[in-house]
Design an enzyme around this catalytic site. Structure first.
Site, mmCIF file in Angstrom:
data_model
loop_
_atom_site.group_PDB
_atom_site.id
_atom_site.type_symbol
_atom_site.label_atom_id
_atom_site.label_comp_id
_atom_site.label_asym_id
_atom_site.label_seq_id
_atom_site.Cartn_x
_atom_site.Cartn_y
_atom_site.Cartn_z
ATOM 1 C CG ASP A 281 28.295 34.957 61.390
ATOM 2 O OD1 ASP A 281 29.331 35.237 62.045
ATOM 3 O OD2 ASP A 281 27.886 35.678 60.455
HETATM 4 C C1 BGC Z 1 30.608 37.984 60.578
HETATM 5 C C2 BGC Z 1 31.420 36.824 60.024
HETATM 6 C C3 BGC Z 1 32.776 36.778 60.701
HETATM 7 C C4 BGC Z 1 32.575 36.648 62.191
HETATM 8 C C5 BGC Z 1 33.868 36.552 62.982
HETATM 9 C C6 BGC Z 1 30.578 37.982 62.085
HETATM 10 O O1 BGC Z 1 30.069 39.179 62.541
HETATM 11 O O2 BGC Z 1 29.297 37.926 60.057
HETATM 12 O O3 BGC Z 1 31.570 36.979 58.637
HETATM 13 O O4 BGC Z 1 33.523 35.714 60.187
HETATM 14 O O5 BGC Z 1 31.854 37.782 62.642
HETATM 15 O O6 BGC Z 1 34.545 37.743 62.990
#
Ligand code: BGC
Length: 736
Positions: A281
């Protein structure tokens, strides 16, 4: 003349064949007859070390305001969005261009001005459809809309179990039940990957609350984890082979999810033999040594203190701390994901997108996902005799609410409005309530042309009550904005909406409540209102879908995919761990319920919720007959369902385990949605995945079915059996 043409064409064909042969000799990994793993191996072998490391980390191709840091220069072939990893043109490896995609293709902070995409309803709405075919369509829709914009990796869907009804991201997820979540996610991933884009399942694992998600340690018994959140991932992975898995921000049993040997190497890649890649993530990597325990790619690396998987990992390899084979493995995993969906073969062709057809899919998900919770005296569907209809609150004059955060889609036609909410903190920039431009008022007017349909904003209960008193029926639209990065403190409606509903219901006994929320809602006013619809966040066609259900154009068929407790205090954790602490405080959450998530916990504790999992009303009635069961290797049932009313409608046949060896034990074993005309009957056969009859056992690292008498039921909802039977199951052991 024709002969000459044929000769020329034959020459061209020969030249093309010869060229392909040269290409094949030069680039043997393009040979589609070879197994995916072999193609990836050949391609990786042809790479230099620098090229290998290049694939292991990516940026967020957005210029976020970041004090003290230089703006990043966006590469020419990047598409502004969530992620970018440069390709290797020399070898025909395209850049990876990643977009968030839980509910449609996103456009973070309007980085692609004017780029609007189909905005699907919330994941919980898709879950409530119990319809894998529709999940496939939703996945395919997102896949096409991603490709047409040049994206080839979807960062969706979210598949965390909805363990806590306050989790601010539940609206992105599918269910509290692992079988339902896993099977629907598998269908959505298949839909997307059939469009030649890679799909990602996230957030692996137990990112089941947003409060202190970066410091949260989710503690759970390993075996019970296998039977719950991990089982959802396992089922979806088996069913769809997603190219990648995104590990979560939180820790699991003390180890960061993205640096967790047990989860990544032993379970995912070991026991399940997963051959794709694990991406982090965004901002979840603390060290290069996460590579040693199973992380394959560092995403959005400018959010981490270091680009760990560039220089630091390269140095660690040079110093012999990481074997070069592990780097090859990381690269081959990424390449397998790419090859499997055809990224090396498909080129950059952009499909034509039929946005009208996509809007129809968004509408269909909303229609099938809205759940009719209460319908006293069959007030619904509303008839054509109404003269005056009061619509109250929820901006029902202009649109329907959506959930916020990285999954936010800018809908086709642009937002009806976006209301700033304000506040401080890392995710404050996402605190804006976006309304999709699908006005319930306009849609209701279209279905009730002879009625006056009057809107009242509902800020003052007295004004709303005054209007309600003059109307034949009053419909209150109650909203609660929920978003990534924040949980809700309780299940009540905010901003005095409970008082608003009380006042309207006191003024007009024909009061209906339409809920636009991302989670269950406490309903202190429930006895005083006639009907309640859970519309979740119903997407860009939500207004039409709600109106269609209110007026009977659609017969509701949604079933709850999560238990609705009476309130947060009725759940197993009256206080949310970390509530009220600063975002950097270490927080531990003990998932003592283990695999007894949601309805299973309520049934085990014999606590009656407000509305059970699986609940949902229809405008017709169904009866069941002729239940028979068979045992042996697994539990199978056959039953006949009949539409006994006078309207066509869809029923969700729900097959549950209710006990083993005389001890109550509740699990959804299988489900099937069937559309039936009035009087029509259908014989349905359903069979359980044997793991649902088993317990995971650490000692043998296997699923063990104890064997014996298993009690089965066809139920209206969890804990509400209609027909029951018992079968004898053989004891056995299954691989992990
Ligand atoms: C989220 C993810 C997301 C990523 C990219 C993170 O803050 O938890 O679900 O895919 O950001 O935007």
């Amino acid at each position: 003349m024709q002969k000459k043409f044929l000769v020329v064409m034959a020459g061209v064909a020969l030249a093309a064949t010869a060229w392909i042969e040269v290409l094949a000799a030069d680039r043997p990994w393009l040979d589609k007859n070879l197994p995916v793993a072999e193609r990836a191996r050949l391609l990786e072998e042809a790479m230099t070390d620098a090229e290998r490391f290049q694939l292991l980390h990516g940026i967020m191709p957005l210029n976020l305001p970041r004090p003290g840091r230089e703006p990043i220069k966006l590469p020419e072939d990047a598409v502004a969005g969530a992620g970018y990893i440069p390709g290797i043109p020399r070898l025909g490896i395209p850049s990876l261009r990643e977009t968030d995609a839980s509910l449609g293709v996103t456009n973070p902070f309007g980085a692609r001005p004017g780029d609007e995409a189909t905005a699907l309803p919330a994941g919980l709405a898709l879950g409530s459809t119990y319809n894998p075919d529709l999940a496939y369509e939703a996945g395919a829709l997102i896949g096409r809309e991603a490709r047409v914009r040049g994206f080839n990796v979807l960062l969706g869907g979210g598949i965390n179990l909805a363990r806590d009804p306050r989790n601010g991201r539940n609206f992105e997820y599918l269910s509290e039940d692992p079988w339902l979540a896993g099977t629907l996610a598998a269908a959505a991933v298949r839909g997307a990957q059939d469009q030649h884009v890679i799909s990602t399942l996230k957030h692996y694992s137990l990112n089941d609350q947003e409060t202190n998600r970066m410091t949260l340690d989710a503690v759970i018994d390993d075996a019970e984890h296998r039977e719950s959140d991990l089982l959802a991932f396992q089922i979806a992975i088996e069913g769809a082979q997603p190219g990648s898995i995104m590990c979560a921000y939180n820790k699991v049993n003390g180890e960061p999810a993205c640096g967790n040997r047990h989860l990544l190497t032993e379970v995912l890649k070991g026991d399940w033999d997963y051959d794709g890649w694990v991406m982090s993530d965004w901002g979840a990597v603390d060290h290069w040594n996460f590579a040693l325990v199973g992380l394959d790619q560092q995403s959005g690396a400018q959010l981490d203190p270091e680009v760990w998987f560039a220089g630091p990992l390269q140095r660690a390899v040079a110093e012999g701390q990481v074997p070069l084979e592990r780097i090859s493995d990381m690269v081959q995993r990424i390449l397998r994901g790419m090859i499997r969906v055809g990224l090396l073969d498909a080129g950059d062709a952009r499909p034509a997108v039929d946005y009208e057809a996509h809007a129809a899919t968004a509408l269909q998900v909303a229609r099938e996902g809205i759940v009719l919770l209460k319908n006293e005296s069959n007030l619904l569907p509303l008839g054509s005799k109404l003269r005056r209809i009061a619509l109250i609150g929820g901006h029902a004059d202009i649109g329907v609410l959506s959930g916020g955060g990285s999954s936010q889609v800018v809908p086709r036609g642009g937002a009806a409005t976006t209301l700033p909410i304000g506040g401080d903190g890392g995710f404050a920039m996402f605190r804006r309530a976006l309304y999709h431009p699908s006005s319930p008022q306009a849609a209701i007017r279209a279905l009730a042309p002879n009625a006056e349909v009057i809107f009242e904003p509902g800020d003052h209960p007295a004004n709303a009550a005054a209007l309600a008193r003059t109307a034949d029926v009053a419909i209150v639209f109650a909203t609660r904005h929920e978003l990534e990065g924040y949980d809700i403190p309780d299940l009540n409606l905010p901003n005095g909406q409970d008082q608003l509903i009380e006042a309207v219901a006191a003024a007009n006994p024909m009061t209906i409540v339409v809920l636009e929320t991302g989670n269950p809602v406490a309903m202190p006013w429930l006895p005083k209102v006639k009907a309640v619809l859970a519309a979740w966040y119903p997407g860009q066609k939500g207004g039409e879908a709600i109106a269609g259900i209110l007026f009977g154009q659609t017969n509701p068929s949604g079933r709850l995919t999560m238990t609705f407790p009476m309130d947060a205090a009725q759940g197993l954790r009256p206080e949310l761990p970390g509530f009220g602490q600063t975002g950097d405080a270490p927080v531990t959450i003990n998932y003592t319920e283990g695999s007894e998530v949601g309805y299973r916990w309520f049934l085990r504790e014999e606590i009656k919720p407000l509305f059970p999992f699986g609940h949902g009303l229809s405008y017709t009635t169904f009866d069941y007959s002729g239940l028979s069961g068979a045992g042996g290797d697994t539990a199978t049932i056959s039953v006949t369902v009949r539409n006994t009313g006078d309207r066509a409608g869809a029923e969700v046949v729900q097959f549950y385990l209710t006990g083993t060896a005389g001890i109550p034990r509740n699990r959804l074993l299988a489900y099937r949605k069937v559309m039936l005309q009035p009087g029509e009957r259908r014989k349905i056969e359903l069979s359980a995945d044997p793991r649902l009859l088993a317990e995971f056992e650490q000692a043998c690292r296997c699923w063990r079915i104890a064997g014996g008498d298993y009690a089965l039921a066809i139920s209206r909802s969890a804990g509400d059996p209609i027909l029951a039977t018992q079968v004898r199951i053989d004891p056995r052991q299954l691989p992990p």
